[in-house]
Scaffold this motif. Structure first.
Motif, PDB file in Angstrom:
ATOM      1  N   SER A 155      -8.393  -1.011   7.101  1.00  0.00           N
ATOM      2  CA  SER A 155      -9.894  -0.789   6.804  1.00  0.00           C
ATOM      3  C   SER A 155     -10.400  -1.572   5.707  1.00  0.00           C
ATOM      4  CB  SER A 155      -9.973   1.048   6.280  1.00  0.00           C
ATOM      5  OG  SER A 155     -10.958   1.134   5.564  1.00  0.00           O
ATOM      6  N   PRO A 156     -11.553  -2.077   6.049  1.00  0.00           N
ATOM      7  CA  PRO A 156     -12.081  -3.003   5.090  1.00  0.00           C
ATOM      8  C   PRO A 156     -12.644  -2.099   3.704  1.00  0.00           C
ATOM      9  CG  PRO A 156     -13.853  -2.683   6.848  1.00  0.00           C
ATOM     10  CD  PRO A 156     -12.194  -2.217   7.303  1.00  0.00           C
ATOM     11  N   GLN A 157     -12.815  -0.708   3.927  1.00  0.00           N
ATOM     12  CA  GLN A 157     -13.345   0.098   2.776  1.00  0.00           C
ATOM     13  C   GLN A 157     -12.214   0.083   1.904  1.00  0.00           C
ATOM     14  OE1 GLN A 157     -16.190   1.047   3.122  1.00  0.00           O
ATOM     15  NE2 GLN A 157     -16.633   0.533   5.195  1.00  0.00           N
ATOM     16  N   ILE A 158     -10.897   0.451   2.318  1.00  0.00           N
ATOM     17  CA  ILE A 158      -9.863   0.674   1.610  1.00  0.00           C
ATOM     18  C   ILE A 158      -9.667  -0.586   0.796  1.00  0.00           C
ATOM     19  CG2 ILE A 158      -7.443   1.206   1.539  1.00  0.00           C
ATOM     20  CD1 ILE A 158      -7.709   3.026   3.601  1.00  0.00           C
ATOM     21  N   ALA A 159      -9.728  -1.631   1.369  1.00  0.00           N
ATOM     22  CA  ALA A 159      -9.648  -3.155   0.766  1.00  0.00           C
ATOM     23  C   ALA A 159     -10.349  -3.123  -0.183  1.00  0.00           C
ATOM     24  CB  ALA A 159      -9.568  -4.243   1.817  1.00  0.00           C
ATOM     25  N   ARG A 160     -11.579  -2.705  -0.342  1.00  0.00           N
ATOM     26  CA  ARG A 160     -12.512  -2.978  -1.266  1.00  0.00           C
ATOM     27  C   ARG A 160     -12.398  -1.897  -2.535  1.00  0.00           C
ATOM     28  NH1 ARG A 160     -15.367  -6.099  -4.270  1.00  0.00           N
ATOM     29  NH2 ARG A 160     -17.626  -5.667  -4.563  1.00  0.00           N
ATOM     30  N   ILE A 161     -11.748  -0.670  -2.089  1.00  0.00           N
ATOM     31  CA  ILE A 161     -11.643   0.187  -3.054  1.00  0.00           C
ATOM     32  C   ILE A 161     -10.063  -0.251  -3.798  1.00  0.00           C
ATOM     33  CG2 ILE A 161     -10.830   2.495  -3.585  1.00  0.00           C
ATOM     34  CD1 ILE A 161     -12.615   3.408  -1.281  1.00  0.00           C
ATOM     35  N   ASP A 216      -9.762  -3.253  -4.272  1.00  0.00           N
ATOM     36  CA  ASP A 216     -10.224  -4.280  -4.981  1.00  0.00           C
ATOM     37  C   ASP A 216     -10.812  -3.904  -6.167  1.00  0.00           C
ATOM     38  OD1 ASP A 216     -10.807  -6.991  -5.173  1.00  0.00           O
ATOM     39  OD2 ASP A 216     -12.816  -6.613  -4.629  1.00  0.00           O
ATOM     40  N   TYR A 217     -11.624  -2.623  -6.169  1.00  0.00           N
ATOM     41  CA  TYR A 217     -12.209  -2.098  -7.476  1.00  0.00           C
ATOM     42  C   TYR A 217     -11.111  -1.745  -8.429  1.00  0.00           C
ATOM     43  CZ  TYR A 217     -16.315  -0.538  -5.094  1.00  0.00           C
ATOM     44  OH  TYR A 217     -17.553  -0.586  -4.540  1.00  0.00           O
ATOM     45  N   ALA A 218      -9.970  -1.064  -7.761  1.00  0.00           N
ATOM     46  CA  ALA A 218      -8.683  -0.720  -8.642  1.00  0.00           C
ATOM     47  C   ALA A 218      -8.146  -2.017  -9.126  1.00  0.00           C
ATOM     48  CB  ALA A 218      -7.963   0.202  -7.793  1.00  0.00           C
ATOM     49  N   GLY A 219      -8.453  -2.865  -8.743  1.00  0.00           N
ATOM     50  CA  GLY A 219      -7.797  -4.355  -9.296  1.00  0.00           C
ATOM     51  C   GLY A 219      -6.243  -4.529  -8.743  1.00  0.00           C
ATOM     52  N   VAL A 220      -6.207  -3.785  -7.806  1.00  0.00           N
ATOM     53  CA  VAL A 220      -4.771  -3.863  -7.104  1.00  0.00           C
ATOM     54  C   VAL A 220      -4.451  -5.141  -6.179  1.00  0.00           C
ATOM     55  CG1 VAL A 220      -3.278  -2.393  -5.611  1.00  0.00           C
ATOM     56  CG2 VAL A 220      -4.828  -1.274  -7.031  1.00  0.00           C
ATOM     57  N   SER A 221      -5.358  -5.482  -5.719  1.00  0.00           N
ATOM     58  CA  SER A 221      -5.257  -6.436  -4.607  1.00  0.00           C
ATOM     59  C   SER A 221      -4.319  -7.878  -5.211  1.00  0.00           C
ATOM     60  CB  SER A 221      -6.724  -7.053  -4.231  1.00  0.00           C
ATOM     61  OG  SER A 221      -7.322  -6.010  -4.040  1.00  0.00           O
ATOM     62  N   ALA A 222      -4.449  -8.004  -6.496  1.00  0.00           N
ATOM     63  CA  ALA A 222      -3.554  -9.172  -6.942  1.00  0.00           C
ATOM     64  C   ALA A 222      -2.339  -8.689  -7.383  1.00  0.00           C
ATOM     65  CB  ALA A 222      -4.343  -9.534  -8.375  1.00  0.00           C
ATOM     66  N   THR A 223      -2.260  -7.505  -7.519  1.00  0.00           N
ATOM     67  CA  THR A 223      -0.872  -7.028  -7.857  1.00  0.00           C
ATOM     68  C   THR A 223       0.029  -6.534  -6.817  1.00  0.00           C
ATOM     69  OG1 THR A 223      -2.204  -5.641  -9.463  1.00  0.00           O
ATOM     70  CG2 THR A 223       0.165  -5.303  -9.650  1.00  0.00           C
ATOM     71  N   PHE A 224      -0.631  -6.259  -5.659  1.00  0.00           N
ATOM     72  CA  PHE A 224      -0.050  -5.573  -4.557  1.00  0.00           C
ATOM     73  C   PHE A 224       0.257  -6.271  -3.303  1.00  0.00           C
ATOM     74  CE2 PHE A 224      -0.031  -1.003  -2.751  1.00  0.00           C
ATOM     75  CZ  PHE A 224       0.736  -0.618  -4.046  1.00  0.00           C
ATOM     76  N   PRO A 225       1.475  -6.261  -2.833  1.00  0.00           N
ATOM     77  CA  PRO A 225       1.677  -7.123  -1.413  1.00  0.00           C
ATOM     78  C   PRO A 225       0.808  -6.272  -0.314  1.00  0.00           C
ATOM     79  CG  PRO A 225       3.587  -5.773  -2.138  1.00  0.00           C
ATOM     80  CD  PRO A 225       2.568  -5.564  -3.156  1.00  0.00           C
ATOM     81  N   VAL A 226      -0.382  -6.469  -0.194  1.00  0.00           N
ATOM     82  CA  VAL A 226      -1.474  -5.919   0.833  1.00  0.00           C
ATOM     83  C   VAL A 226      -1.619  -7.016   2.151  1.00  0.00           C
ATOM     84  CG1 VAL A 226      -3.441  -5.162   1.709  1.00  0.00           C
ATOM     85  CG2 VAL A 226      -2.589  -4.432  -0.977  1.00  0.00           C
ATOM     86  N   PHE A 227      -1.157  -6.223   3.322  1.00  0.00           N
ATOM     87  CA  PHE A 227      -1.407  -7.057   4.457  1.00  0.00           C
ATOM     88  C   PHE A 227      -2.286  -6.153   5.510  1.00  0.00           C
ATOM     89  CE2 PHE A 227       2.611  -7.955   2.334  1.00  0.00           C
ATOM     90  CZ  PHE A 227       2.733  -9.431   2.605  1.00  0.00           C
ATOM     91  N   ASP A 228      -2.928  -7.136   6.136  1.00  0.00           N
ATOM     92  CA  ASP A 228      -3.739  -6.610   7.325  1.00  0.00           C
ATOM     93  C   ASP A 228      -3.051  -6.578   8.594  1.00  0.00           C
ATOM     94  OD1 ASP A 228      -4.269  -9.279   7.710  1.00  0.00           O
ATOM     95  OD2 ASP A 228      -6.432  -9.161   7.446  1.00  0.00           O
ATOM     96  N   ASP A 229      -1.933  -7.271   8.686  1.00  0.00           N
ATOM     97  CA  ASP A 229      -1.067  -7.799   9.626  1.00  0.00           C
ATOM     98  C   ASP A 229       0.332  -7.245   9.840  1.00  0.00           C
ATOM     99  OD1 ASP A 229      -0.604  -9.466  12.410  1.00  0.00           O
ATOM    100  OD2 ASP A 229       0.936 -10.196  11.196  1.00  0.00           O
TER     101      ASP A 229
END
Lengths: 478, 111
Positions: free
Chosen positions: B76-82, B84-97
């Motif tokens: 979900s792009p919504q969760i990706a954005r949230i 992102d707010y939480a500043g998690v994206s950089a810290t977190f091994p997030v994948f869409d695949d």
């Protein structure tokens, strides 16, 4: 409602069982009554056959002894009906299911015929050569006949005994069935009563709990509301070269008294500290947690720390207190240099509108406060221009539909229009536009910090003084 | 791959995740924490609020401290954005695949 259904079901079960039981017993009684009738008829027929045979014999014996024909008077009548009587007896015995007795009846008929042919007729016509011997033979045949009939009577007696026993069983079953019906009805009534009582008790308990919950909830909401109002009613600073607006909308849903807050504190040298934050959750706890977070930020600012450092301190303090998670954005606006410096912690990005440019989301980053030990927060700097408006807000502004991207687009749009219209209460106008046809699902706080178009260093700051008056809108202005 | 399958724990959620489901999220993560590799599958989650992300953050920090590998799968792009707010994206091994997430968990040289 439920006990009623159970009762109806139980009745639907009990009634057919009782009905079926009643029908079985009734059939049983009827059969046994019918058999009793048959046995009585058979017994009467057996008796009649004995009497008829006695009539025949006495007639013949009387005539043989006296020669008086008067003795023979009953004979023809009796003789005529003996075969019919025995045939009916045989048929009745068949009905009663006594093949042995039936055979005895046939045997008696044969014996009677033999007696009539070999004894009675010779004696009556007077052609007997040896009357005494004939009399003796007659007595033997009559005895045989009587033995047959007695055997029949005994067999009937056995059947009658069985019928009696059956009738007794039937009566016992009727009594048992009656007892079962009474027990079932009593149990049903008892069950119904117990269920009614329980349901009533449950209902009363639920009502009591609901009332308690309601009053507790109302009390908490009152306190939380009061706290929230106290927090957001604070006036915004007034200083030359800057103007502010702020708004706070509580969630429409009464259960959601939120932990959103904003602060704007005047500092020396034409600077302000601005803070906006959101404590996870709602209610009194959230309100108290919010106050803690807020005090931490304000007191950390006394040391004139960088925004990133402020957040590091607050994060450590919240973790030490094991407080709730908090998202926040904080920073300084400098009316002399037109610089914003800020840092965010798990918070939606600040938004900047500069004259002649479209509104844009600023850089952001940093984990929420109170989650991870040792989290770092970067201070970001924006060299801006006179007339720039920094918009800070809480996630309720963009997450109203759970479509954050659409929410952001709507916010950018609303901010662009509010700034372009030149109205002073930017925050209020943005909130009005976004929520004019939307439910306020979560608390919403918006605060704007704007640099006046007039440069304060030139001393021409009269216009900005007027714009610097506190300008709080939404519920809080009431 | 089979070795991975045996050591991989998948924690899957579906539906919107907000504060009302926090205990459920915490419980599911707690049960999975012993596995050497953990895939948090949010591909069926259209929305997650910041409290849930905070739980994920705590879990990630704990998992890292204990030498576990973790990957978060998000569609979900919504969760990706949230996030992102939480500043998690950089810290977190997030994948869409999913494949990329699994590659990350196997520890093979994936970019």
């Amino acid at each position: 409602m439920r006990p009623l259904i159970v009762t109806v079901l139980a009745l639907a079960l009990v009634i057919p069982v009782l009905l079926a039981g009643g029908l079985i017993v009734r059939g049983y009684v009827r059969t046994s009554f019918h058999q009793e009738e048959e046995a009585r008829a058979a017994r009467a027929l057996a008796f009649t056959s004995l009497r008829l045979q006695l009539d025949e014999e006495t007639s013949v014996r009387g005539f043989a002894a006296t020669g008086d024909r008067l003795y023979l008077e009953p004979y023809p009548n009796a003789h005529a009906i003996v075969p019919g009587t025995l045939a009916r007896l045989s048929s009745a015995l068949g009905t009663l299911g006594l093949p042995g007795a039936q055979a005895a009846a046939r045997d008696a008929l044969g014996t009677n015929a033999l007696w009539e042919r070999t004894v009675a007729r010779p004696l009556m016509t007077g052609r007997a050569r040896d009357p005494d011997a004939l009399q003796r033979r007659g007595k033997r045949l009559v005895d045989h006949y009587r033995d047959d009939v007695r055997a029949i009577q005994d067999a009937i007696g056995v059947v009658e005994g069985r019928i009696d026993a059956d009738a007794q069983t039937a009566i016992e079953r009727i009594q048992l069935l009656g007892l079962a019906a009474v027990v079932a009805l009593v149990a049903l009534a008892l069950g119904f009563w117990i269920q009614q009582t329980r349901a009533a008790r449950r209902l009363a308990m639920r009502e009591r709990e609901a009332a308690e919950f309601r009053s507790a909830f109302e009390a908490e909401k009152r306190v939380a509301d009061t706290l929230q109002e106290a927090f957001v009613l604070r006036s915004l600073p007034a200083l030359a070269g800057m103007s502010f607006s702020a708004t706070y909308l509580p969630a429409t849903d009464e259960a959601n008294v939120g932990g959103d807050w904003y602060d704007c504190l005047r500092l020396p040298r034409d600077r302000v500290l601005f803070v906006i934050g959101d404590v996870a959750g709602h209610g009194l706890d959230a309100a108290v947690a919010m106050n803690n977070a807020r005090q931490e930020l304000m007191s950390a600012a006394v040391f004139d720390a960088e925004p990133g450092e402020l957040l590091v301190r607050v994060n450590a303090e919240l973790l030490r207190q094991r407080a709730r998670m908090v998202t926040a954005a904080c920073g300084y606006a400098d009316a002399r240099s037109f610089e914003f410096s800020y840092a965010t912690a798990g918070h939606p990005p600040p938004l900047l509108v500069e004259p002649g440019r479209a509104p844009r989301m600023l850089q952001h980053g940093g984990l929420p406060l109170g989650v991870l030990e040792g989290a770092t927060y970067r201070t970001l700097r924006i060299q801006s221009v006179p007339g720039a408006v920094l918009v800070l807000y809480t996630d309720g502004v963009v997450e109203h539909s759970r479509d954050v991207l659409a929410g952001e687009a709507a916010l950018l749009d609303a901010v662009g229009r509010a700034v372009a219209s030149g109205m002073r209460d930017i925050a209020g106008s943005v909130a009005n536009e976004i929520f004019k046809d939307r439910r306020v699902a979560d608390d919403v706080a918006i605060m704007t910090v704007a640099f006046s178009c007039v440069d304060v260093r030139d001393g021409r700051s009269t216009a900005s003084r007027a714009a610097g008056t506190p300008n709080v809108s939404g519920r809080t202005i009431a | 791959m089979s070795e991975l399958e045996s050591s991989l724990e998948v924690v899957r959620f579906a539906g919107e995740l907000d504060i009302s489901r926090r205990d459920e999220v915490t419980g599911a993560l707690e049960r999975a924490k012993a596995a050497p590799a953990i895939l948090v599958d949010l591909s069926e989650v259209p929305y997650a609020d910041s409290t849930v992300l905070a739980e994920l953050l705590r879990f990630h920090a704990q998992a890292q401290a204990n030498g576990r590998r973790i990957a978060v799968l998000i569609h979900s792009p919504q969760i990706a954005r949230i996030m992102d707010y939480a500043g998690v994206s950089a810290t977190f091994p997030v994948f869409d695949d999913r494949g990329a997430a699994l590659t990350h968990l196997t520890g093979t040289n994936a970019t």
